[in-house]
Design a protein around this motif. Structure first.
Motif, mmCIF file in Angstrom:
data_model
loop_
_atom_site.group_PDB
_atom_site.id
_atom_site.type_symbol
_atom_site.label_atom_id
_atom_site.label_comp_id
_atom_site.label_asym_id
_atom_site.label_seq_id
_atom_site.Cartn_x
_atom_site.Cartn_y
_atom_site.Cartn_z
ATOM 1 N N UNK A 24 -0.065 -27.621 0.406
ATOM 2 C CA UNK A 24 0.169 -28.633 1.436
ATOM 3 C C UNK A 24 1.517 -28.438 2.112
ATOM 4 N N UNK A 25 2.548 -28.175 1.323
ATOM 5 C CA UNK A 25 3.887 -27.934 1.889
ATOM 6 C C UNK A 25 3.878 -26.692 2.781
ATOM 7 N N UNK A 26 3.206 -25.629 2.327
ATOM 8 C CA UNK A 26 3.143 -24.395 3.109
ATOM 9 C C UNK A 26 2.355 -24.597 4.400
ATOM 10 N N UNK A 27 1.237 -25.303 4.326
ATOM 11 C CA UNK A 27 0.436 -25.554 5.525
ATOM 12 C C UNK A 27 1.239 -26.354 6.541
ATOM 13 N N UNK A 28 1.954 -27.371 6.095
ATOM 14 C CA UNK A 28 2.788 -28.164 7.006
ATOM 15 C C UNK A 28 3.879 -27.287 7.618
ATOM 16 N N UNK A 29 4.543 -26.486 6.808
ATOM 17 C CA UNK A 29 5.623 -25.621 7.285
ATOM 18 C C UNK A 29 5.121 -24.611 8.313
ATOM 19 N N UNK A 30 4.016 -23.951 7.999
ATOM 20 C CA UNK A 30 3.480 -22.950 8.924
ATOM 21 C C UNK A 30 2.949 -23.582 10.207
ATOM 22 N N UNK A 36 -1.892 -21.460 13.246
ATOM 23 C CA UNK A 36 -3.119 -22.206 13.023
ATOM 24 C C UNK A 36 -3.545 -21.899 11.593
ATOM 25 N N UNK A 37 -4.053 -22.891 10.895
ATOM 26 C CA UNK A 37 -4.399 -22.735 9.492
ATOM 27 C C UNK A 37 -5.914 -22.808 9.313
ATOM 28 N N UNK A 38 -6.470 -21.852 8.595
ATOM 29 C CA UNK A 38 -7.890 -21.829 8.272
ATOM 30 C C UNK A 38 -8.012 -21.975 6.758
ATOM 31 N N UNK A 39 -8.776 -22.950 6.318
ATOM 32 C CA UNK A 39 -8.947 -23.170 4.886
ATOM 33 C C UNK A 39 -10.395 -22.897 4.497
ATOM 34 N N UNK A 40 -10.606 -22.318 3.317
ATOM 35 C CA UNK A 40 -11.974 -22.087 2.853
ATOM 36 C C UNK A 40 -12.698 -23.420 2.680
ATOM 37 N N UNK A 41 -13.883 -23.520 3.223
ATOM 38 C CA UNK A 41 -14.653 -24.761 3.160
ATOM 39 C C UNK A 41 -15.533 -24.815 1.917
ATOM 40 N N UNK A 42 -16.070 -23.700 1.527
ATOM 41 C CA UNK A 42 -17.037 -23.686 0.448
ATOM 42 C C UNK A 42 -16.488 -23.012 -0.813
ATOM 43 N N UNK A 43 -15.802 -21.917 -0.685
ATOM 44 C CA UNK A 43 -15.440 -21.088 -1.834
ATOM 45 C C UNK A 43 -14.039 -21.376 -2.349
ATOM 46 N N UNK A 44 -13.964 -21.774 -3.617
ATOM 47 C CA UNK A 44 -12.672 -21.958 -4.273
ATOM 48 C C UNK A 44 -12.271 -20.726 -5.071
ATOM 49 N N UNK A 45 -13.098 -19.703 -5.079
ATOM 50 C CA UNK A 45 -12.863 -18.562 -5.947
ATOM 51 C C UNK A 45 -12.333 -17.345 -5.189
ATOM 52 N N UNK A 47 -9.186 -14.984 -3.735
ATOM 53 C CA UNK A 47 -7.869 -14.666 -4.283
ATOM 54 C C UNK A 47 -6.717 -15.223 -3.443
ATOM 55 N N UNK A 48 -7.027 -15.950 -2.371
ATOM 56 C CA UNK A 48 -6.003 -16.576 -1.539
ATOM 57 C C UNK A 48 -6.383 -18.033 -1.319
ATOM 58 N N UNK A 49 -5.406 -18.850 -0.909
ATOM 59 C CA UNK A 49 -5.645 -20.280 -0.725
ATOM 60 C C UNK A 49 -6.031 -20.654 0.702
ATOM 61 N N UNK A 50 -5.450 -19.966 1.672
ATOM 62 C CA UNK A 50 -5.769 -20.248 3.074
ATOM 63 C C UNK A 50 -5.339 -19.070 3.924
ATOM 64 N N UNK A 51 -5.691 -19.114 5.206
ATOM 65 C CA UNK A 51 -5.327 -18.070 6.156
ATOM 66 C C UNK A 51 -4.482 -18.692 7.257
ATOM 67 N N UNK A 52 -3.400 -18.023 7.602
ATOM 68 C CA UNK A 52 -2.553 -18.439 8.726
ATOM 69 C C UNK A 52 -2.810 -17.470 9.872
ATOM 70 N N UNK A 53 -2.917 -18.014 11.086
ATOM 71 C CA UNK A 53 -3.230 -17.191 12.266
ATOM 72 C C UNK A 53 -2.221 -17.473 13.368
ATOM 73 N N UNK A 54 -1.657 -16.404 13.942
ATOM 74 C CA UNK A 54 -0.731 -16.538 15.073
ATOM 75 C C UNK A 54 -0.618 -15.187 15.776
ATOM 76 N N UNK A 55 -0.570 -15.221 17.098
ATOM 77 C CA UNK A 55 -0.396 -14.005 17.903
ATOM 78 C C UNK A 55 -1.432 -12.928 17.555
ATOM 79 N N UNK A 58 -4.016 -12.374 11.479
ATOM 80 C CA UNK A 58 -4.430 -13.220 10.375
ATOM 81 C C UNK A 58 -3.647 -12.817 9.122
ATOM 82 N N UNK A 59 -3.208 -13.814 8.349
ATOM 83 C CA UNK A 59 -2.460 -13.567 7.121
ATOM 84 C C UNK A 59 -3.076 -14.380 5.984
ATOM 85 N N UNK A 60 -3.520 -13.702 4.932
ATOM 86 C CA UNK A 60 -4.042 -14.397 3.757
ATOM 87 C C UNK A 60 -2.848 -14.861 2.914
ATOM 88 N N UNK A 61 -2.861 -16.152 2.564
ATOM 89 C CA UNK A 61 -1.725 -16.761 1.873
ATOM 90 C C UNK A 61 -2.143 -17.296 0.504
#
Length: 116
Positions: A24-30, A36-45, A47-55, A58-61
């Motif tokens: 949550x802190x990282x999503x707010x900061x980014x 722009x933040x993309x979060x997995x809707x279905x899969x919790x498994x 190896x990353x928590x979310x994706x950040x997108x800019x310019x 895409x960056x897996x975080x």
């Protein structure tokens, strides 16, 4: 609606709660930094928590909470068969988002950092 407060040590005891705070802190900061933040809707498994997108990039975080300024280069989970751990591979994600609660900041070392 009233939201009850928790004692810090009680609330932060559970690893999942700490991970949620870090993400949550990282999503707010980014988001404040224009990503722009993309979060997995279905899969919790994943190896990353979310994706950040800019310019057009895409960056897996992978978010981590560290109260002792250490980051482990593995994921740990518990199920009916006990406690398991798996070391991250270099292609699992691009950056850690490490939340440092003592200074309320998020830093973003590369996965090549390997934790320490």
């Amino acid at each position: 609606m009233m939201i009850s407060t928790f004692e810090g040590s009680l609330f932060l005891h559970h690893t999942k709660n700490k991970g949620d705070i870090a993400a949550t802190k990282a999503i707010a900061d980014l988001t404040l930094k224009g990503y722009l933040i993309l979060t997995p809707f279905v899969c919790e498994h994943l190896p990353f928590d979310f994706v950040a997108y800019k310019d057009d990039e895409f960056y897996k975080i992978q978010a981590k909470y560290t109260g002792d300024n250490r980051v482990v280069n593995k994921t740990i989970w518990v199920d009916k068969n006990g406690t398991h751990q798996k070391k991250y591979k270099v292609n699992d994600f691009d950056f850690y988002a490490v939340y440092l609660p003592d200074i309320d900041k998020v830093v973003y070392p590369s996965i090549n950092f390997n934790g320490c």
